[in-house]
Design a protein around this motif. Structure first.
Motif, PDB file in Angstrom:
ATOM      1  N   THR A   3       0.654  -1.377  -0.015  1.00  0.00           N
ATOM      2  CA  THR A   3      -0.044  -0.073  -0.020  1.00  0.00           C
ATOM      3  C   THR A   3       0.799   1.379  -0.071  1.00  0.00           C
ATOM      4  N   TYR A   8      -0.324   3.428  -6.129  1.00  0.00           N
ATOM      5  CA  TYR A   8      -1.424   2.824  -5.315  1.00  0.00           C
ATOM      6  C   TYR A   8      -2.023   4.153  -4.606  1.00  0.00           C
ATOM      7  N   TYR A  12      -5.705   5.422  -4.930  1.00  0.00           N
ATOM      8  CA  TYR A  12      -6.582   5.432  -3.750  1.00  0.00           C
ATOM      9  C   TYR A  12      -7.197   6.742  -3.516  1.00  0.00           C
ATOM     10  N   MET A  16     -10.989   7.965  -3.619  1.00  0.00           N
ATOM     11  CA  MET A  16     -11.732   8.356  -2.448  1.00  0.00           C
ATOM     12  C   MET A  16     -12.301   9.920  -2.563  1.00  0.00           C
TER      13      MET A  16
ATOM     14  N   LEU B  67     -11.690   0.684   6.650  1.00  0.00           N
ATOM     15  CA  LEU B  67     -10.622   0.864   5.649  1.00  0.00           C
ATOM     16  C   LEU B  67      -9.146   0.899   6.206  1.00  0.00           C
ATOM     17  N   ASN B  69      -6.899  -1.419   6.524  1.00  0.00           N
ATOM     18  CA  ASN B  69      -5.917  -2.328   6.097  1.00  0.00           C
ATOM     19  C   ASN B  69      -5.425  -1.846   4.580  1.00  0.00           C
ATOM     20  N   THR B  70      -6.474  -0.959   4.072  1.00  0.00           N
ATOM     21  CA  THR B  70      -6.137  -0.363   2.721  1.00  0.00           C
ATOM     22  C   THR B  70      -5.589   1.071   2.600  1.00  0.00           C
ATOM     23  N   ILE B  71      -5.594   1.674   3.888  1.00  0.00           N
ATOM     24  CA  ILE B  71      -5.023   2.943   3.792  1.00  0.00           C
ATOM     25  C   ILE B  71      -3.499   3.005   3.705  1.00  0.00           C
ATOM     26  N   PRO B  72      -2.990   3.636   2.778  1.00  0.00           N
ATOM     27  CA  PRO B  72      -1.686   4.047   2.659  1.00  0.00           C
ATOM     28  C   PRO B  72      -1.227   4.642   3.743  1.00  0.00           C
ATOM     29  N   ASN B  73      -0.050   4.183   4.424  1.00  0.00           N
ATOM     30  CA  ASN B  73       0.214   4.830   5.540  1.00  0.00           C
ATOM     31  C   ASN B  73       0.812   6.257   5.437  1.00  0.00           C
ATOM     32  N   ARG B  74       1.260   6.532   4.236  1.00  0.00           N
ATOM     33  CA  ARG B  74       1.856   7.928   3.914  1.00  0.00           C
ATOM     34  C   ARG B  74       0.705   9.145   4.055  1.00  0.00           C
ATOM     35  N   ILE B  75      -0.426   8.655   3.517  1.00  0.00           N
ATOM     36  CA  ILE B  75      -1.481   9.702   3.226  1.00  0.00           C
ATOM     37  C   ILE B  75      -2.593   9.190   4.427  1.00  0.00           C
ATOM     38  N   ILE B  78      -4.563  12.345   5.664  1.00  0.00           N
ATOM     39  CA  ILE B  78      -5.266  13.144   5.035  1.00  0.00           C
ATOM     40  C   ILE B  78      -6.545  12.280   4.802  1.00  0.00           C
ATOM     41  N   VAL B  79      -6.662  10.908   4.419  1.00  0.00           N
ATOM     42  CA  VAL B  79      -7.698   9.938   4.430  1.00  0.00           C
ATOM     43  C   VAL B  79      -8.733  10.198   5.541  1.00  0.00           C
ATOM     44  N   VAL B  82     -10.323  13.610   5.299  1.00  0.00           N
ATOM     45  CA  VAL B  82     -11.370  13.338   4.075  1.00  0.00           C
ATOM     46  C   VAL B  82     -12.453  12.929   4.706  1.00  0.00           C
ATOM     47  N   ALA B  86     -16.030  15.138   5.281  1.00  0.00           N
ATOM     48  CA  ALA B  86     -17.302  14.652   4.324  1.00  0.00           C
ATOM     49  C   ALA B  86     -18.560  14.492   5.520  1.00  0.00           C
ATOM     50  N   ILE B  89     -19.660  17.967   6.810  1.00  0.00           N
ATOM     51  CA  ILE B  89     -20.691  18.588   5.974  1.00  0.00           C
ATOM     52  C   ILE B  89     -21.945  18.129   5.858  1.00  0.00           C
ATOM     53  N   LEU B  90     -21.932  16.611   5.629  1.00  0.00           N
ATOM     54  CA  LEU B  90     -22.993  16.139   5.654  1.00  0.00           C
ATOM     55  C   LEU B  90     -24.125  16.569   6.779  1.00  0.00           C
TER      56      LEU B  90
END
Lengths: 236, 215
Positions: A3, A8, A12, A16, B67, B69-75, B78-79, B82, B86, B89-90
């Motif tokens: 990842t 990737y 991603y 998103m 999520l 296990n899918t989240i890239p560690n470097r971002i 930011i994830v 977001v 989101a 705002i909802l």
């Protein structure tokens, strides 16, 4: 899966963002009519409370229809303009235009006793941000029947007191022209310094800058309606 | 879930009750104080704010945990942002559509939930390393812990500052005004909220000795 690969991460992030964007646009689209309705009701509620009619949000549309008899816009010379959606004029935007290009909304109303009233919206600056309000006049277009003010973020307990009914009640029966017909507006004076007259109102202790802003808003705001008031008086 | 742990096991219930007391986000971790000062003048906006925060903490925890296990560690930060943004705002849009007057009172503070440290804190510390259900419960627990403080503070501020509870005139009914009592304007201003939170922390620490730092 790795990842931490650049590709990737890019995919991603892109996926998103797209998902979130679609979700939020959908929510915004679906809720917009309801939100616009609320803003509209809020505005009509303010207009109604300037003629001393307090209403729950639910009753506003009916009461507005009953008490507001005419809505139109006037130009800088006080002439009624045709084909202008006066209810949706944004006074804030009008005031930055050159004076001859502005249009000012006017609301005609009747109160519960059947008296004819005129309502003028005004807009100005407080200490922290915009303040605005509606002032209603009796048929002589001189005597204040009621006033309502609101603000974006004045200090609670100090400047924000302009939104309180007991402060707004001080404006009732004040006049904006003196005996000789000169425009005096309604001055906001420091509490206890000036003897009360029909042209001034006690300001808020501790809310001096908001009070001053309110005074200025009344002076310049109502001044804009003088041509209209004059033509209306002449035709009486 | 692989290990057949019951949904409301003792461990999971602890996630819910911990933030209400020994691990309270406001009084123990001292997070989210800014909004606790700003929206506690009256009870009603405080409750709406509390519900909004509970919803956002619970669902952002849930989403991030799903999520994780899918989240890239470097971002990952930011994830997380977001997802929080989101959801906030909802919530803001929904408040504007359905409880317009309250949303006007809360003004920018709903939007500022995004910057509330409780959220990022829970995502980083909990949701990134735990299963969805536990994360969801943890989110509700922390939202409740924050909300509980908001409700306590706003109860006293509204009662002593405006003489009302939920907009109803309480002091007037008791006839205290006739005896010369008047509302204390100080309670309307933010400093009193800080002092009330201080008093809550004081009471909590005098009852729970283990919270006192050894120095």
């Amino acid at each position: 899966m790795n990842t931490n690969k650049n590709s990737y991460i890019f995919i991603y992030a892109t996926v998103m963002i797209v998902i979130v964007a679609v979700m939020l646009s959908l929510a915004s689209l679906l809720l917009k009519p309801k939100q616009d309705f609320n803003i509209d009701v809020e505005k009509k509620k303010n207009i109604l409370s300037s003629i001393n009619i307090t209403a729950e949000a639910k009753e506003v549309p009916d009461l507005y229809k009953k008490h507001i008899t005419a809505v139109y816009a006037v130009d800088a010379n006080g002439k009624v303009m045709d084909g202008v959606d006066a209810l949706n004029i944004k006074l804030k935007d009008e005031l930055v235009k050159a004076p001859e290009n502005r249009s000012y909304p006017v609301f005609e109303a009747i109160n519960k006793e059947g008296e004819k009233l005129y309502i003028f919206p005004i807009q100005g600056k407080g200490l922290w941000g915009p303040i605005w309000g509606y002032v209603s006049f009796k048929e002589d277009l001189n005597t204040v029947y009621g006033a309502v003010f609101d603000h974006k973020g004045e200090t609670p307990g100090l400047g924000a007191e302009i939104a309180q009914p007991d402060f707004q009640a001080r404006f009732k029966d004040k006049t904006i022209f003196d005996e000789t017909g000169n425009y005096t507006s309604i001055k906001i004076t420091k509490p206890g310094t000036t003897a009360p007259t029909i042209h001034n109102v006690d300001g808020i202790s501790g809310g001096t800058i908001t009070s001053n802003g309110l005074g200025l808003m009344l002076k310049t705001g109502l001044e804009n309606y003088i041509p209209f008031i004059t033509t209306k008086k002449d035709s009486l | 879930m692989s290990n057949k742990e019951p949904l409301f096991s003792a461990k999971n219930l602890k996630l819910l009750s911990g933030p209400l007391n020994l691990n309270n986000p406001v009084t123990v971790q001292v997070l989210g104080v800014c909004s606790a000062l700003a929206v506690t003048v009256q009870l009603k906006p405080a409750v709406v704010m509390a519900i909004s925060v509970i919803v956002v903490t619970a669902f952002s925890n849930l989403v991030i945990s799903l999520l994780r296990n899918t989240i890239p560690n470097r971002i990952r930060i930011i994830v997380q942002l977001v997802v929080i943004a989101a959801l906030v705002i909802l919530v803001d849009q929904i408040l504007k559509a359905f409880v317009y007057d309250v949303s006007k009172q809360l003004s920018v503070f709903v939007g500022l939930i995004i910057t509330n440290c409780i959220l990022m804190g829970r995502l980083e510390a909990f949701a990134m390393a735990n299963k969805p259900w536990q994360s969801f419960v943890d989110g509700i627990g922390n939202g409740l812990g924050y909300g509980a403080i908001l409700v306590i503070v706003s109860f006293f501020r509204e009662l002593l500052g405006s003489g009302t509870i939920w907009g109803y005139q309480i002091i007037e009914k008791t006839g205290l005004y006739d005896l010369g009592y008047s509302n204390n304007g100080m309670f309307i201003l933010p400093p009193m909220a800080l002092i009330i939170i201080g008093v809550i922390i004081w009471i909590q620490r005098s009852r729970k000795r283990e919270l006192i730092e050894k120095s």
